[in-house]
Design a protein around this motif. Structure first.
Motif, PDB file in Angstrom:
ATOM      1  N   ARG A  52     -20.610  43.631  11.270  1.00 57.44           N
ATOM      2  CA  ARG A  52     -21.802  42.908  10.838  1.00 57.44           C
ATOM      3  C   ARG A  52     -22.130  41.698  11.699  1.00 57.44           C
ATOM      4  NH1 ARG A  52     -22.490  42.516   4.574  1.00 57.44           N
ATOM      5  NH2 ARG A  52     -22.635  44.715   5.052  1.00 57.44           N
ATOM      6  N   ARG A  53     -21.133  41.014  12.171  1.00 58.67           N
ATOM      7  CA  ARG A  53     -21.380  39.745  12.856  1.00 58.67           C
ATOM      8  C   ARG A  53     -21.709  39.910  14.335  1.00 58.67           C
ATOM      9  NH1 ARG A  53     -19.809  35.291  10.043  1.00 58.67           N
ATOM     10  NH2 ARG A  53     -19.629  35.722   7.849  1.00 58.67           N
ATOM     11  N   TYR A  54     -21.822  41.134  14.799  1.00 61.22           N
ATOM     12  CA  TYR A  54     -22.211  41.337  16.196  1.00 61.22           C
ATOM     13  C   TYR A  54     -23.728  41.409  16.300  1.00 61.22           C
ATOM     14  CZ  TYR A  54     -17.574  42.273  18.141  1.00 61.22           C
ATOM     15  OH  TYR A  54     -16.297  42.157  18.601  1.00 61.22           O
ATOM     16  N   VAL A  55     -24.264  40.921  17.397  1.00 67.87           N
ATOM     17  CA  VAL A  55     -25.704  41.008  17.613  1.00 67.87           C
ATOM     18  C   VAL A  55     -25.991  41.668  18.962  1.00 67.87           C
ATOM     19  CG1 VAL A  55     -26.201  38.971  16.213  1.00 67.87           C
ATOM     20  CG2 VAL A  55     -25.883  38.731  18.686  1.00 67.87           C
ATOM     21  N   ARG A  56     -27.264  42.050  19.117  1.00 71.68           N
ATOM     22  CA  ARG A  56     -27.732  42.705  20.327  1.00 71.68           C
ATOM     23  C   ARG A  56     -28.287  41.618  21.241  1.00 71.68           C
ATOM     24  NH1 ARG A  56     -32.732  45.582  20.815  1.00 71.68           N
ATOM     25  NH2 ARG A  56     -32.535  47.559  21.927  1.00 71.68           N
ATOM     26  N   GLY A  75     -12.266  36.392  29.404  1.00 76.30           N
ATOM     27  CA  GLY A  75     -11.337  37.405  28.923  1.00 76.30           C
ATOM     28  C   GLY A  75     -11.880  38.255  27.779  1.00 76.30           C
ATOM     29  N   ASP A  76     -12.991  37.835  27.191  1.00 75.94           N
ATOM     30  CA  ASP A  76     -13.518  38.515  26.009  1.00 75.94           C
ATOM     31  C   ASP A  76     -14.668  39.451  26.342  1.00 75.94           C
ATOM     32  OD1 ASP A  76     -11.712  37.146  24.415  1.00 75.94           O
ATOM     33  OD2 ASP A  76     -13.067  35.444  24.210  1.00 75.94           O
ATOM     34  N   LEU A  77     -14.893  39.668  27.631  1.00 75.03           N
ATOM     35  CA  LEU A  77     -16.023  40.487  28.068  1.00 75.03           C
ATOM     36  C   LEU A  77     -15.526  41.875  28.464  1.00 75.03           C
ATOM     37  CD1 LEU A  77     -19.058  40.435  28.752  1.00 75.03           C
ATOM     38  CD2 LEU A  77     -18.431  39.527  30.991  1.00 75.03           C
ATOM     39  N   ASP A  78     -16.199  42.889  27.959  1.00 78.82           N
ATOM     40  CA  ASP A  78     -15.783  44.263  28.228  1.00 78.82           C
ATOM     41  C   ASP A  78     -17.004  45.069  28.666  1.00 78.82           C
ATOM     42  OD1 ASP A  78     -14.314  46.546  28.368  1.00 78.82           O
ATOM     43  OD2 ASP A  78     -14.180  46.873  26.208  1.00 78.82           O
ATOM     44  N   ILE A  79     -17.042  45.421  29.936  1.00 76.28           N
ATOM     45  CA  ILE A  79     -18.183  46.181  30.463  1.00 76.28           C
ATOM     46  C   ILE A  79     -17.670  47.514  30.975  1.00 76.28           C
ATOM     47  CG2 ILE A  79     -19.970  46.243  32.246  1.00 76.28           C
ATOM     48  CD1 ILE A  79     -19.868  43.122  32.092  1.00 76.28           C
ATOM     49  N   GLU A 126     -19.974  44.781  25.900  1.00 76.96           N
ATOM     50  CA  GLU A 126     -19.413  44.318  24.638  1.00 76.96           C
ATOM     51  C   GLU A 126     -18.614  43.049  24.891  1.00 76.96           C
ATOM     52  OE1 GLU A 126     -17.082  47.194  22.582  1.00 76.96           O
ATOM     53  OE2 GLU A 126     -16.545  45.804  20.987  1.00 76.96           O
ATOM     54  N   ALA A 127     -18.752  42.117  23.980  1.00 74.00           N
ATOM     55  CA  ALA A 127     -17.989  40.879  24.119  1.00 74.00           C
ATOM     56  C   ALA A 127     -17.803  40.257  22.758  1.00 74.00           C
ATOM     57  CB  ALA A 127     -18.712  39.906  25.037  1.00 74.00           C
ATOM     58  N   LYS A 128     -16.668  39.640  22.592  1.00 75.16           N
ATOM     59  CA  LYS A 128     -16.482  38.891  21.356  1.00 75.16           C
ATOM     60  C   LYS A 128     -16.489  37.408  21.694  1.00 75.16           C
ATOM     61  CE  LYS A 128     -11.470  39.041  21.615  1.00 75.16           C
ATOM     62  NZ  LYS A 128     -10.316  39.843  21.390  1.00 75.16           N
ATOM     63  N   ALA A 129     -16.967  36.627  20.740  1.00 72.21           N
ATOM     64  CA  ALA A 129     -16.876  35.179  20.857  1.00 72.21           C
ATOM     65  C   ALA A 129     -15.702  34.793  19.965  1.00 72.21           C
ATOM     66  CB  ALA A 129     -18.180  34.514  20.412  1.00 72.21           C
ATOM     67  N   ALA A 130     -14.516  34.864  20.545  1.00 73.27           N
ATOM     68  CA  ALA A 130     -13.275  34.878  19.762  1.00 73.27           C
ATOM     69  C   ALA A 130     -13.140  33.706  18.802  1.00 73.27           C
ATOM     70  CB  ALA A 130     -12.087  34.911  20.712  1.00 73.27           C
ATOM     71  N   ARG A 131     -13.458  32.527  19.269  1.00 70.64           N
ATOM     72  CA  ARG A 131     -13.247  31.342  18.461  1.00 70.64           C
ATOM     73  C   ARG A 131     -14.032  31.401  17.144  1.00 70.64           C
ATOM     74  NH1 ARG A 131     -14.928  27.717  22.044  1.00 70.64           N
ATOM     75  NH2 ARG A 131     -13.056  27.624  23.278  1.00 70.64           N
ATOM     76  N   ARG A 132     -15.206  32.030  17.187  1.00 70.89           N
ATOM     77  CA  ARG A 132     -16.090  32.005  16.030  1.00 70.89           C
ATOM     78  C   ARG A 132     -15.546  32.775  14.834  1.00 70.89           C
ATOM     79  NH1 ARG A 132     -21.933  32.814  18.923  1.00 70.89           N
ATOM     80  NH2 ARG A 132     -21.973  30.825  20.026  1.00 70.89           N
ATOM     81  N   ALA A 133     -14.920  33.901  15.109  1.00 74.44           N
ATOM     82  CA  ALA A 133     -14.361  34.679  14.006  1.00 74.44           C
ATOM     83  C   ALA A 133     -13.260  33.870  13.321  1.00 74.44           C
ATOM     84  CB  ALA A 133     -13.811  35.998  14.523  1.00 74.44           C
ATOM     85  N   ALA A 134     -12.436  33.217  14.126  1.00 75.25           N
ATOM     86  CA  ALA A 134     -11.337  32.431  13.564  1.00 75.25           C
ATOM     87  C   ALA A 134     -11.864  31.277  12.721  1.00 75.25           C
ATOM     88  CB  ALA A 134     -10.450  31.898  14.692  1.00 75.25           C
ATOM     89  N   GLU A 135     -13.030  30.764  13.110  1.00 77.74           N
ATOM     90  CA  GLU A 135     -13.583  29.608  12.397  1.00 77.74           C
ATOM     91  C   GLU A 135     -14.570  30.017  11.320  1.00 77.74           C
ATOM     92  OE1 GLU A 135     -15.259  27.343  15.596  1.00 77.74           O
ATOM     93  OE2 GLU A 135     -13.343  26.456  16.168  1.00 77.74           O
ATOM     94  N   GLU A 136     -14.715  31.329  11.073  1.00 77.14           N
ATOM     95  CA  GLU A 136     -15.664  31.822  10.063  1.00 77.14           C
ATOM     96  C   GLU A 136     -17.068  31.282  10.330  1.00 77.14           C
ATOM     97  OE1 GLU A 136     -15.376  33.776   7.088  1.00 77.14           O
ATOM     98  OE2 GLU A 136     -13.508  34.495   7.993  1.00 77.14           O
ATOM     99  N   THR A 154     -21.056  30.972  11.250  1.00 72.32           N
ATOM    100  CA  THR A 154     -22.252  31.751  10.908  1.00 72.32           C
ATOM    101  C   THR A 154     -22.948  32.252  12.177  1.00 72.32           C
ATOM    102  OG1 THR A 154     -23.611  29.753  10.905  1.00 72.32           O
ATOM    103  CG2 THR A 154     -22.659  30.434   8.794  1.00 72.32           C
ATOM    104  N   LEU A 155     -22.500  31.782  13.331  1.00 77.61           N
ATOM    105  CA  LEU A 155     -23.054  32.272  14.599  1.00 77.61           C
ATOM    106  C   LEU A 155     -22.453  33.643  14.892  1.00 77.61           C
ATOM    107  CD1 LEU A 155     -22.756  28.941  16.630  1.00 77.61           C
ATOM    108  CD2 LEU A 155     -24.844  29.947  15.701  1.00 77.61           C
ATOM    109  N   PRO A 156     -23.083  34.429  15.773  1.00 75.50           N
ATOM    110  CA  PRO A 156     -22.569  35.782  16.045  1.00 75.50           C
ATOM    111  C   PRO A 156     -21.114  35.758  16.510  1.00 75.50           C
ATOM    112  CG  PRO A 156     -24.734  35.490  17.039  1.00 75.50           C
ATOM    113  CD  PRO A 156     -24.309  34.142  16.540  1.00 75.50           C
ATOM    114  N   TRP A 157     -20.368  36.733  16.040  1.00 73.08           N
ATOM    115  CA  TRP A 157     -18.962  36.824  16.436  1.00 73.08           C
ATOM    116  C   TRP A 157     -18.805  37.666  17.698  1.00 73.08           C
ATOM    117  CZ3 TRP A 157     -15.803  37.725  11.302  1.00 73.08           C
ATOM    118  CH2 TRP A 157     -16.002  36.615  10.468  1.00 73.08           C
TER     119      TRP A 157
END
Lengths: 166, 130
Positions: B29-33, B57-61, B71-81, B83-86
């Protein structure tokens, strides 16, 4: 691509399906295909941001990919944080042909109303990975007020630990 | 020894990760385009994407068959819950032949830039057309 009207169909299941469908859509890289996201420049949703309440004040994270520090203006007046700036439209090199142009460009101004006053002099902003991180320590006056409220509530509702229903 | 075992396990898991697994993860859910600018020249195609909060390190092409997946994750955001895209996810079907060995990507200030050099055959064809 959020679509609020999707939730009107038949609840969360339909919305989840719609979300999956959107995610699964292939992007066709072709000059014939126009973007699904209209080029609106900086719309109301830009920039995406978040207000966090921390122990010593507030923190506002603002997504500003590609912005240089000198392209951003940050100011705090009273309880209002204002961040403004501009980003030039992306131009291809000579001989290049744009196939997609979705990234917003132009000027933006974001206003964030803070829940309480902050120490404007102590406000600090830092750019990291395309995110502006603004830290706004609470003002001493604001901290004093919050302590007063705690004391007042004890006096009004009786001894700590006393049952309100009794 | 323990560390080596863990690394080996992680590598094995990554190599086994199928497309389905990656896509399921990306549908979270927390991923965006991310919005993109794309341009094409005689010799290459360049994709520029806004992906604030992403670190290298979080970028996957990946490019598989005729598909480019970002595809990429913004790792810190998930850990901090937050509201910005994860994270970010987007894929494109490529209609041109590219030199896959020379595809490159860079990340700076939350902007991902992917350069896809066109295959020699495509460039030759383009020259003829011009």
């Amino acid at each position: 691509m959020e679509n609020e009207s999707g939730s009107n169909a038949s609840g969360r299941g339909a919305l989840a399906e719609f979300r999956d469908a959107v995610t699964n859509l292939f992007d066709q890289v072709s000059s014939q295909v126009t973007s699904l996201i209209p080029d609106l420049g900086f719309g109301r949703e830009f920039p995406r941001h978040e207000l966090r309440v921390e122990d010593d004040g507030y923190r506002v994270l603002i997504e500003l990919p590609g912005f240089k520090r000198e392209e951003i203006d940050v100011s705090v007046v009273g309880r209002t944080l204002t961040v403004s700036g501009q980003r030039a439209r992306f131009e291809p090199p000579a001989g290049g042909r744009m196939l997609r142009s979705e990234r917003p460009s132009g000027e933006f101004e974001l206003t964030v109303r803070l829940p309480s006053e902050v120490d404007a002099i102590a406000v600090a902003a830092q750019m990291r990975d395309g995110v502006l991180d603004v830290r706004l320590p609470g003002s001493k006056g604001a901290r004093g007020r919050s302590v007063d409220v705690e004391e007042g509530s004890e006096n009004e509702y009786g001894e700590p630990g006393a049952q309100a229903d009794g | 020894m323990d560390r080596i075992d863990k690394d080996e396990l992680r590598e094995a898991q990554q190599s086994e990760a199928t497309r389905e697994v990656r896509e399921a993860r990306a549908r979270r859910r927390r991923y965006v385009r991310p919005p993109v600018d794309i341009y094409s020249t005689a010799s290459e195609m360049v994709v520029v994407a806004d992906m604030p909060g992403v670190q290298k390190g979080d970028l996957d092409i990946t490019v598989e068959r005729d598909e480019l997946v970002i595809e990429a994750k913004a790792a810190r955001r998930a850990a901090e819950e937050s509201t910005l895209p994860w994270g970010y996810y987007r894929r494109f079907r490529l209609k041109t032949a590219f030199d896959r060995e020379r595809i490159s990507a860079g990340l700076e200030d939350g902007i991902v830039r992917i350069t896809l050099p066109k295959a020699a055959s495509e460039q030759a064809r383009k020259v003829e057309v011009d």
